[in-house]
Design a protein around this motif. Structure first.
Motif, PDB file in Angstrom:
ATOM      1  N   VAL A  41       0.858  -1.451  -0.555  1.00 36.14           N
ATOM      2  CA  VAL A  41       0.426  -0.185   0.082  1.00 36.14           C
ATOM      3  C   VAL A  41       0.753   1.561   0.140  1.00 36.14           C
ATOM      4  CG1 VAL A  41      -1.888   0.934   1.480  1.00 36.14           C
ATOM      5  CG2 VAL A  41      -1.754  -1.452   1.143  1.00 36.14           C
ATOM      6  N   ALA A  42       1.631   1.036   0.584  1.00 36.87           N
ATOM      7  CA  ALA A  42       3.217   2.352   1.002  1.00 36.87           C
ATOM      8  C   ALA A  42       3.359   2.740  -0.858  1.00 36.87           C
ATOM      9  CB  ALA A  42       3.734   1.939   1.497  1.00 36.87           C
ATOM     10  N   LEU A  43       4.010   1.575  -0.723  1.00 38.41           N
ATOM     11  CA  LEU A  43       4.368   1.171  -2.514  1.00 38.41           C
ATOM     12  C   LEU A  43       3.576   2.040  -3.679  1.00 38.41           C
ATOM     13  CD1 LEU A  43       7.072  -1.450  -2.609  1.00 38.41           C
ATOM     14  CD2 LEU A  43       7.369   0.734  -2.262  1.00 38.41           C
ATOM     15  N   VAL A  44       2.141   2.097  -3.422  1.00 39.06           N
ATOM     16  CA  VAL A  44       0.811   1.666  -4.806  1.00 39.06           C
ATOM     17  C   VAL A  44       0.678   3.865  -3.992  1.00 39.06           C
ATOM     18  CG1 VAL A  44      -0.957   2.530  -5.035  1.00 39.06           C
ATOM     19  CG2 VAL A  44       0.206   0.446  -5.061  1.00 39.06           C
ATOM     20  N   ALA A  45       1.177   4.407  -2.542  1.00 41.81           N
ATOM     21  CA  ALA A  45       1.024   5.669  -2.534  1.00 41.81           C
ATOM     22  C   ALA A  45       1.735   6.323  -2.895  1.00 41.81           C
ATOM     23  CB  ALA A  45       0.610   5.673  -0.975  1.00 41.81           C
ATOM     24  N   LEU A  46       3.164   5.759  -3.073  1.00 40.93           N
ATOM     25  CA  LEU A  46       4.429   6.883  -3.640  1.00 40.93           C
ATOM     26  C   LEU A  46       4.268   6.633  -4.832  1.00 40.93           C
ATOM     27  CD1 LEU A  46       6.259   7.648  -2.050  1.00 40.93           C
ATOM     28  CD2 LEU A  46       7.816   5.422  -2.522  1.00 40.93           C
ATOM     29  N   PHE A  47       3.851   5.960  -5.759  1.00 39.55           N
ATOM     30  CA  PHE A  47       4.248   5.717  -7.416  1.00 39.55           C
ATOM     31  C   PHE A  47       2.967   7.075  -7.341  1.00 39.55           C
ATOM     32  CE2 PHE A  47       1.807   4.550 -11.077  1.00 39.55           C
ATOM     33  CZ  PHE A  47       2.235   4.987 -11.385  1.00 39.55           C
ATOM     34  N   PHE A  48       1.587   7.056  -7.395  1.00 46.37           N
ATOM     35  CA  PHE A  48       0.571   8.082  -7.035  1.00 46.37           C
ATOM     36  C   PHE A  48       0.842   9.502  -6.372  1.00 46.37           C
ATOM     37  CE2 PHE A  48      -2.007   4.284  -7.512  1.00 46.37           C
ATOM     38  CZ  PHE A  48      -2.583   4.342  -9.047  1.00 46.37           C
ATOM     39  N   PHE A  49       1.630   9.423  -5.572  1.00 46.62           N
ATOM     40  CA  PHE A  49       2.447  10.829  -5.536  1.00 46.62           C
ATOM     41  C   PHE A  49       3.061  11.045  -6.319  1.00 46.62           C
ATOM     42  CE2 PHE A  49       5.311  13.141  -3.011  1.00 46.62           C
ATOM     43  CZ  PHE A  49       5.000  14.555  -2.460  1.00 46.62           C
ATOM     44  N   TYR A  50       4.623  10.336  -6.598  1.00 48.93           N
ATOM     45  CA  TYR A  50       5.267  10.926  -7.569  1.00 48.93           C
ATOM     46  C   TYR A  50       4.907  10.822  -8.917  1.00 48.93           C
ATOM     47  CZ  TYR A  50       9.424   9.461  -4.498  1.00 48.93           C
ATOM     48  OH  TYR A  50      10.219   9.289  -3.771  1.00 48.93           O
ATOM     49  N   TRP A  87       1.693  12.446  -9.410  1.00 50.93           N
ATOM     50  CA  TRP A  87       1.026  13.886  -9.422  1.00 50.93           C
ATOM     51  C   TRP A  87       2.048  14.827  -8.860  1.00 50.93           C
ATOM     52  CZ3 TRP A  87       1.729  17.116  -5.687  1.00 50.93           C
ATOM     53  CH2 TRP A  87       0.799  18.147  -5.432  1.00 50.93           C
ATOM     54  N   ILE A  88       3.252  14.808  -8.604  1.00 45.29           N
ATOM     55  CA  ILE A  88       4.157  16.020  -8.498  1.00 45.29           C
ATOM     56  C   ILE A  88       4.342  15.611 -10.199  1.00 45.29           C
ATOM     57  CG2 ILE A  88       6.130  15.352  -7.749  1.00 45.29           C
ATOM     58  CD1 ILE A  88       4.287  16.291  -5.609  1.00 45.29           C
ATOM     59  N   GLY A  89       5.288  14.973 -10.396  1.00 36.62           N
ATOM     60  CA  GLY A  89       5.661  14.958 -11.991  1.00 36.62           C
ATOM     61  C   GLY A  89       4.278  16.006 -13.273  1.00 36.62           C
ATOM     62  N   THR A 119       6.659  18.398 -18.084  1.00 38.27           N
ATOM     63  CA  THR A 119       5.697  17.696 -18.916  1.00 38.27           C
ATOM     64  C   THR A 119       6.449  17.013 -20.177  1.00 38.27           C
ATOM     65  OG1 THR A 119       4.307  19.464 -19.874  1.00 38.27           O
ATOM     66  CG2 THR A 119       3.600  18.539 -17.834  1.00 38.27           C
ATOM     67  N   GLY A 120       7.265  17.282 -20.782  1.00 45.15           N
ATOM     68  CA  GLY A 120       8.030  17.321 -21.574  1.00 45.15           C
ATOM     69  C   GLY A 120       8.591  17.949 -22.642  1.00 45.15           C
ATOM     70  N   GLY A 121       7.449  19.346 -22.968  1.00 43.80           N
ATOM     71  CA  GLY A 121       7.984  20.398 -23.796  1.00 43.80           C
ATOM     72  C   GLY A 121       8.824  20.850 -24.002  1.00 43.80           C
ATOM     73  N   THR A 122       8.475  21.582 -25.510  1.00 42.91           N
ATOM     74  CA  THR A 122       9.785  22.111 -25.433  1.00 42.91           C
ATOM     75  C   THR A 122       9.896  23.563 -24.946  1.00 42.91           C
ATOM     76  OG1 THR A 122       8.772  22.667 -27.636  1.00 42.91           O
ATOM     77  CG2 THR A 122      10.467  20.674 -27.203  1.00 42.91           C
ATOM     78  N   VAL A 123      11.093  24.574 -24.609  1.00 43.31           N
ATOM     79  CA  VAL A 123      11.595  25.851 -24.804  1.00 43.31           C
ATOM     80  C   VAL A 123      11.103  26.113 -25.545  1.00 43.31           C
ATOM     81  CG1 VAL A 123      12.944  27.057 -23.545  1.00 43.31           C
ATOM     82  CG2 VAL A 123      12.911  25.023 -22.791  1.00 43.31           C
ATOM     83  N   GLY A 124      10.270  27.726 -25.919  1.00 38.22           N
ATOM     84  CA  GLY A 124       9.901  28.205 -26.825  1.00 38.22           C
ATOM     85  C   GLY A 124      10.670  29.435 -26.974  1.00 38.22           C
TER      86      GLY A 124
END
Length: 49
Positions: A25-34, A36-38, A44-49
């Motif tokens: 449960v802690a690992l799944v929660a940590l995955f969803f937290f990371y 969300w943070i990401g 988000t991977g866009g280019t600098v304009g």
């Protein structure tokens, strides 16, 4: 951590199962937290304009 494990209810088999479930449960929660943070705070991977 060892004391927390010893304080779990039930015999050793139940303690091990509970510890594994809590860890999963802690690992799944940590995955969803990371995730969300990401998606909200980091690039988000866009280019600098």
């Amino acid at each position: 951590m060892k004391q927390w494990f010893i304080d779990l209810p039930g015999p050793m088999v139940v303690k091990v199962i509970l510890a594994v479930v809590v860890a999963l449960v802690a690992l799944v929660a940590l995955f969803f937290f990371y995730d969300w943070i990401g998606n909200t705070l980091l690039d988000t991977g866009g280019t600098v304009g």
